[in-house]
Design a protein around this motif. Structure first.
Motif, PDB file in Angstrom:
ATOM      1  N   ALA A  12      19.516  60.674 -35.191  1.00  0.00           N
ATOM      2  CA  ALA A  12      20.094  61.661 -34.099  1.00  0.00           C
ATOM      3  C   ALA A  12      21.189  61.083 -33.366  1.00  0.00           C
ATOM      4  O   ALA A  12      21.009  60.053 -32.958  1.00  0.00           O
ATOM      5  CB  ALA A  12      19.002  61.926 -33.059  1.00  0.00           C
ATOM      6  N   ARG A  13      22.019  61.814 -32.957  1.00  0.00           N
ATOM      7  CA  ARG A  13      23.342  61.376 -32.190  1.00  0.00           C
ATOM      8  C   ARG A  13      22.797  61.064 -30.997  1.00  0.00           C
ATOM      9  O   ARG A  13      22.163  61.524 -30.367  1.00  0.00           O
ATOM     10  CB  ARG A  13      24.354  62.517 -32.170  1.00  0.00           C
ATOM     11  CG  ARG A  13      25.881  62.018 -31.730  1.00  0.00           C
ATOM     12  CD  ARG A  13      26.698  63.333 -31.141  1.00  0.00           C
ATOM     13  NE  ARG A  13      27.829  62.513 -30.576  1.00  0.00           N
ATOM     14  CZ  ARG A  13      27.573  62.541 -29.211  1.00  0.00           C
ATOM     15  NH1 ARG A  13      26.545  62.406 -28.420  1.00  0.00           N
ATOM     16  NH2 ARG A  13      28.895  61.951 -28.634  1.00  0.00           N
ATOM     17  N   PRO A  14      23.408  59.784 -30.487  1.00  0.00           N
ATOM     18  CA  PRO A  14      23.078  59.174 -29.095  1.00  0.00           C
ATOM     19  C   PRO A  14      23.742  60.232 -28.100  1.00  0.00           C
ATOM     20  O   PRO A  14      24.718  60.909 -28.279  1.00  0.00           O
ATOM     21  CB  PRO A  14      23.992  57.993 -29.002  1.00  0.00           C
ATOM     22  CG  PRO A  14      24.803  58.090 -30.065  1.00  0.00           C
ATOM     23  CD  PRO A  14      24.453  59.117 -31.133  1.00  0.00           C
ATOM     24  N   ALA A  15      23.047  60.234 -26.829  1.00  0.00           N
ATOM     25  CA  ALA A  15      23.610  61.177 -26.036  1.00  0.00           C
ATOM     26  C   ALA A  15      24.705  60.865 -25.160  1.00  0.00           C
ATOM     27  O   ALA A  15      25.244  61.270 -24.340  1.00  0.00           O
ATOM     28  CB  ALA A  15      22.365  61.585 -25.099  1.00  0.00           C
ATOM     29  N   ASP A  16      25.388  59.724 -25.669  1.00  0.00           N
ATOM     30  CA  ASP A  16      26.466  59.091 -24.985  1.00  0.00           C
ATOM     31  C   ASP A  16      27.983  60.083 -25.017  1.00  0.00           C
ATOM     32  O   ASP A  16      27.907  60.745 -25.954  1.00  0.00           O
ATOM     33  CB  ASP A  16      26.955  57.691 -25.898  1.00  0.00           C
ATOM     34  CG  ASP A  16      25.930  56.692 -25.519  1.00  0.00           C
ATOM     35  OD1 ASP A  16      24.891  56.909 -25.264  1.00  0.00           O
ATOM     36  OD2 ASP A  16      26.083  55.525 -26.025  1.00  0.00           O
ATOM     37  N   ALA A  17      28.701  59.704 -23.893  1.00  0.00           N
ATOM     38  CA  ALA A  17      30.037  60.502 -24.201  1.00  0.00           C
ATOM     39  C   ALA A  17      30.774  60.363 -25.265  1.00  0.00           C
ATOM     40  O   ALA A  17      30.628  59.139 -25.781  1.00  0.00           O
ATOM     41  CB  ALA A  17      30.694  60.297 -22.792  1.00  0.00           C
ATOM     42  N   PRO A  18      31.893  60.827 -25.584  1.00  0.00           N
ATOM     43  CA  PRO A  18      32.366  60.405 -26.904  1.00  0.00           C
ATOM     44  C   PRO A  18      33.302  59.300 -26.645  1.00  0.00           C
ATOM     45  O   PRO A  18      33.805  58.984 -25.323  1.00  0.00           O
ATOM     46  CB  PRO A  18      33.707  61.712 -26.870  1.00  0.00           C
ATOM     47  CG  PRO A  18      32.896  62.950 -26.000  1.00  0.00           C
ATOM     48  CD  PRO A  18      31.982  62.525 -25.154  1.00  0.00           C
ATOM     49  N   LEU A  19      33.575  58.702 -27.684  1.00  0.00           N
ATOM     50  CA  LEU A  19      34.450  57.508 -27.748  1.00  0.00           C
ATOM     51  C   LEU A  19      36.011  57.760 -27.087  1.00  0.00           C
ATOM     52  O   LEU A  19      36.273  58.964 -27.159  1.00  0.00           O
ATOM     53  CB  LEU A  19      34.396  56.744 -29.092  1.00  0.00           C
ATOM     54  CG  LEU A  19      33.076  56.625 -29.563  1.00  0.00           C
ATOM     55  CD1 LEU A  19      33.027  56.279 -31.133  1.00  0.00           C
ATOM     56  CD2 LEU A  19      32.623  55.252 -29.026  1.00  0.00           C
TER      57      LEU A  19
END
Length: 233
Positions: free
Chosen positions: A166-173
């Motif tokens: 599942a993709r992390p909830a972090d903002a885009p790189l």
């Protein structure tokens, strides 16, 4: 876990190459000569293969990422570029986010991925069918029972690492992103990989390598390395 392939180091960037499911660090050894003017090349050797064959394969993606962050911090390179192939691309993506969260790890100079759906498009799916796993085995080994006996358990373990991804909830790189796919990949094309552009606020470049299959076999492998080298130049 990090295997240095460059005979002489000293570049500003260390290129960390993460293999596809079941593979080790060895395929990236030839890349040292091809990328030598732009980056020092390191292959990632996960537990269960090559010189780590007696170690049990990892069972948690987060544990692998944490170990890589520690090793990269100890490496001391000021900047790192991450390359991930197939399932290794998801590991590279997770590692990129972990480096940003760390605060003490090297700066991410570039993220390059090949033969992988974007993180937002990955769906949880078990990998139990041998036929599904065989696409990750180089064609030369597919009819060798003894080789398959070694490879298939490692493949199964690797795919379990990402089967519930599942993709992390972090903002885009914020780093530049290069996305590569094979012109003869029967499952991925330009439309399928387009969603990678959502994963960074930096420049995103897409490259199709003509004649390349999912694993970039044969002459496509150095062509893939050249594409990565050009991206880092």
């Amino acid at each position: 876990m990090l295997v240095p392939w460059s005979a002489e180091t000293g570049n500003d960037v260390a290129c960390i190459c993460i293999p596809w499911a079941g593979a080790g660090a060895a395929p990236f050894r030839p890349w040292a000569g091809l990328l030598g003017d732009t980056a020092d090349v390191y292959g990632v050797r996960l537990a269960g293969r090559e010189s780590r064959q007696t170690e049990p394969p990892a069972t948690a993606l987060g544990d692998v990422v944490d170990e890589l962050v520690r090793e990269l911090t100890e490496l001391g390179a000021p900047r790192v570029a991450l390359f991930g192939h197939c399932s290794g691309a998801l590991l590279a993506f997770e590692l990129a986010h972990a480096l940003r969260r760390s605060g003490t790890a090297p700066e991410l100079a570039h993220l390059a991925v090949a033969s992988q759906l974007p993180p937002r498009a990955v769906r949880s799916a078990p990998f139990h069918e041998e036929q599904d796993l065989l696409r990750y085995v180089p064609e030369a080994f597919r009819n060798e029972p003894e080789m398959l006996e070694v490879l298939l358990p490692i493949l199964t373990a690797d795919m379990k690492l990402v089967s519930d991804y599942a993709r992390p909830a972090d903002a885009p790189l914020g780093a530049p992103l290069t996305v590569v796919y094979g012109g003869c990949d029967d499952e991925l094309g330009a439309a399928e990989v387009d969603g990678w552009r959502e994963e960074t606020t930096g420049v995103t470049a897409f490259h199709e390598i003509a004649g390349a299959d999912h694993l970039f076999s044969g002459a496509a492998w150095p062509a893939l390395a050249e594409t990565v080298r050009a991206a880092l130049s």
